[in-house]
Design an enzyme around this catalytic site. Structure first.
Site, PDB file in Angstrom:
ATOM      1  N   ARG A  98     -33.097  16.598 -25.562  1.00 55.26           N
ATOM      2  CA  ARG A  98     -33.560  15.844 -26.719  1.00 55.26           C
ATOM      3  C   ARG A  98     -34.030  16.843 -27.781  1.00 55.26           C
ATOM      4  O   ARG A  98     -34.411  17.978 -27.469  1.00 55.26           O
ATOM      5  CB  ARG A  98     -34.732  14.933 -26.352  1.00 55.26           C
ATOM      6  CG  ARG A  98     -34.417  13.854 -25.323  1.00 55.26           C
ATOM      7  CD  ARG A  98     -35.660  13.016 -25.054  1.00 55.26           C
ATOM      8  NE  ARG A  98     -35.395  11.932 -24.133  1.00 55.26           N
ATOM      9  CZ  ARG A  98     -35.609  11.965 -22.818  1.00 55.26           C
ATOM     10  NH1 ARG A  98     -36.101  13.084 -22.275  1.00 55.26           N
ATOM     11  NH2 ARG A  98     -35.341  10.925 -22.056  1.00 55.26           N
ATOM     12  N   LYS A 156     -40.033  12.833 -22.148  1.00 52.01           N
ATOM     13  CA  LYS A 156     -40.845  11.666 -22.456  1.00 52.01           C
ATOM     14  C   LYS A 156     -41.767  11.352 -21.283  1.00 52.01           C
ATOM     15  O   LYS A 156     -41.425  11.539 -20.127  1.00 52.01           O
ATOM     16  CB  LYS A 156     -39.948  10.463 -22.743  1.00 52.01           C
ATOM     17  CG  LYS A 156     -39.199  10.554 -24.063  1.00 52.01           C
ATOM     18  CD  LYS A 156     -38.406   9.284 -24.324  1.00 52.01           C
ATOM     19  CE  LYS A 156     -37.722   9.335 -25.685  1.00 52.01           C
ATOM     20  NZ  LYS A 156     -36.945   8.116 -25.960  1.00 52.01           N
ATOM     21  N   HIS A 175     -28.844  14.544 -31.676  1.00 49.11           N
ATOM     22  CA  HIS A 175     -28.650  13.585 -30.599  1.00 49.11           C
ATOM     23  C   HIS A 175     -27.164  13.378 -30.283  1.00 49.11           C
ATOM     24  O   HIS A 175     -26.818  12.975 -29.168  1.00 49.11           O
ATOM     25  CB  HIS A 175     -29.313  12.252 -30.945  1.00 49.11           C
ATOM     26  CG  HIS A 175     -29.864  11.532 -29.748  1.00 49.11           C
ATOM     27  ND1 HIS A 175     -30.887  12.049 -28.973  1.00 49.11           N
ATOM     28  CD2 HIS A 175     -29.511  10.355 -29.169  1.00 49.11           C
ATOM     29  CE1 HIS A 175     -31.154  11.210 -27.983  1.00 49.11           C
ATOM     30  NE2 HIS A 175     -30.325  10.183 -28.068  1.00 49.11           N
ATOM     31  N   ARG A 210     -26.363  15.620 -27.509  1.00 51.03           N
ATOM     32  CA  ARG A 210     -26.841  15.073 -26.227  1.00 51.03           C
ATOM     33  C   ARG A 210     -25.898  13.988 -25.711  1.00 51.03           C
ATOM     34  O   ARG A 210     -25.564  13.948 -24.527  1.00 51.03           O
ATOM     35  CB  ARG A 210     -28.258  14.538 -26.415  1.00 51.03           C
ATOM     36  CG  ARG A 210     -28.877  13.865 -25.188  1.00 51.03           C
ATOM     37  CD  ARG A 210     -30.339  13.564 -25.492  1.00 51.03           C
ATOM     38  NE  ARG A 210     -30.907  12.540 -24.637  1.00 51.03           N
ATOM     39  CZ  ARG A 210     -31.469  12.759 -23.446  1.00 51.03           C
ATOM     40  NH1 ARG A 210     -31.498  13.992 -22.956  1.00 51.03           N
ATOM     41  NH2 ARG A 210     -31.987  11.775 -22.748  1.00 51.03           N
ATOM     42  N   HIS A 247     -33.758  10.191 -18.012  1.00 52.60           N
ATOM     43  CA  HIS A 247     -34.020   8.800 -18.354  1.00 52.60           C
ATOM     44  C   HIS A 247     -35.201   8.277 -17.547  1.00 52.60           C
ATOM     45  O   HIS A 247     -35.332   8.547 -16.358  1.00 52.60           O
ATOM     46  CB  HIS A 247     -32.781   7.946 -18.092  1.00 52.60           C
ATOM     47  CG  HIS A 247     -31.710   8.151 -19.118  1.00 52.60           C
ATOM     48  ND1 HIS A 247     -30.400   7.790 -18.902  1.00 52.60           N
ATOM     49  CD2 HIS A 247     -31.747   8.687 -20.360  1.00 52.60           C
ATOM     50  CE1 HIS A 247     -29.672   8.086 -19.968  1.00 52.60           C
ATOM     51  NE2 HIS A 247     -30.475   8.637 -20.865  1.00 52.60           N
ATOM     52  N   TYR A 256     -32.027   8.096  -7.743  1.00 53.91           N
ATOM     53  CA  TYR A 256     -31.601   9.493  -7.666  1.00 53.91           C
ATOM     54  C   TYR A 256     -32.738  10.492  -7.552  1.00 53.91           C
ATOM     55  O   TYR A 256     -32.562  11.680  -7.800  1.00 53.91           O
ATOM     56  CB  TYR A 256     -30.729   9.850  -8.874  1.00 53.91           C
ATOM     57  CG  TYR A 256     -31.328   9.591 -10.229  1.00 53.91           C
ATOM     58  CD1 TYR A 256     -30.871   8.537 -11.013  1.00 53.91           C
ATOM     59  CD2 TYR A 256     -32.324  10.396 -10.756  1.00 53.91           C
ATOM     60  CE1 TYR A 256     -31.397   8.293 -12.266  1.00 53.91           C
ATOM     61  CE2 TYR A 256     -32.848  10.158 -12.004  1.00 53.91           C
ATOM     62  CZ  TYR A 256     -32.386   9.111 -12.754  1.00 53.91           C
ATOM     63  OH  TYR A 256     -32.916   8.868 -13.994  1.00 53.91           O
TER      64      TYR A 256
END
Length: 315
Positions: free
Chosen positions: A154, A178, A247, A250, A273, A282
């Site tokens: 990001r 994040k 972005h 990305r 994510h 995962y």
């Protein structure tokens, strides 16, 4: 749960919520700015309706606000963001025991079809990342874009990188994403070589005590806005008929890697994510597996070389 008395004024509550988003949730400055605008527009709306305290607003006020915004031509996507900002704000007020219920909780915006992100194909990536001249700033820009495409960073993660976050010997980078979540990502051969060239000239330009990997002409950490401008400019210089932005690199990383590997879980892990339902699937993946998928599938990765866990730990 009772509502606390002695409420501070509305703007004080808004400021506290925005500080919470910025300091604790680590939302990007752009997101915090957008949320501030959305919430203050709602405050202005209910104030005009005679409501002097945001804690006294109800669901009808939120619905009226949403309808008013829609009639003014606000897009469904922007309205969704406004309602999301209000839901988060009132969730915060609930935790602070300022309100008993969330007036925005049951209000939804019109559904919009998902717009697929615009990508660069592999040929366009190759043009964009053509070897630069030896000018220091060109070397810096090239290293930035190689790293964004190589590791799917990001923009906020890129500008937040410190020198100690990059391990060129092991081919990995440590990023803080994040929600203050850390992850380690593989760095491809092309990005490593570009970073080596940039770091060699960075040493002569950086100010004392500045740890940022990417710095400006004054030796200070490069801003997100400056990165956007440089990426856009280089896309234009390379004759790409698209508005190139960070972005997009990305998105291209994710698309190209998934197309080659068919390993959705590994790609989600690399992207960082935050969705819990996918994270639970995962979380067992480790860097060894991610590196193998990366080396096998990424267009600019080192080919035919596997990393072992012992190699990863050696240094």
């Amino acid at each position: 749960m009772p509502v606390a008395t002695g409420l501070p004024d509305t703007r004080e509550l808004v400021c506290r919520y925005l500080r919470y988003l910025s300091d604790e949730r680590r939302y990007s400055p752009a997101t915090v700015t957008n949320y501030r605008r959305d919430i203050l527009q709602f405050v202005e709306f209910i104030t005009a309706a005679g409501v002097k305290d945001c804690c006294e607003a109800d669901t009808l006020h939120v619905r009226d606000f949403a309808g008013s915004r829609r009639r003014k031509g606000i897009s469904a996507r922007s309205l969704q963001r406004s309602l999301s900002a209000l839901r988060g704000f009132y969730q915060f007020l609930q935790r602070e025991q300022r309100v008993e219920s969330n007036p925005a909780g049951d209000v939804s915006a019109p559904h919009t079809g998902k717009k697929l992100p615009e990508l660069l194909d592999v040929d366009e990536i190759t043009r964009l990342l053509a070897p630069p001249p030896q000018d220091p700033l060109k070397l810096r820009d090239h290293a930035m874009m190689e790293l964004m495409y190589s590791s799917g960073l990001r923009l906020s993660e890129l500008v937040g990188l410190d020198v100690g976050d990059i391990d060129l010997a092991q081919g990995q980078v440590h990023v803080l994403g994040k929600g203050n979540k850390a992850r380690y990502l593989p760095v491809g051969r092309a990005a490593r070589e570009s970073l080596e060239r940039w770091l060699a000239v960075r040493a002569d330009r950086v100010t004392e005590s500045e740890n940022a990997v990417f710095i400006n002409n004054r030796g200070r950490r490069l801003t997100a806005r400056a990165v956007q401008q440089r990426v856009k400019r280089l896309g234009s210089e390379q004759g790409l008929d698209k508005h190139v932005h960070p972005h997009m690199l990305r998105h291209s990383f994710a698309s190209h890697l998934l197309e080659s590997s068919n390993d959705l879980r590994a790609v989600q892990e690399m992207l960082g994510h935050a969705d819990i339902s996918t994270t639970q699937i995962y979380t067992h993946l480790d860097f060894q597996h991610l590196a193998q998928v990366y080396d096998r599938a990424h267009p600019r990765a080192r080919k035919g070389v596997s990393r072992s866990k012992s190699e990863t730990r050696e240094k």
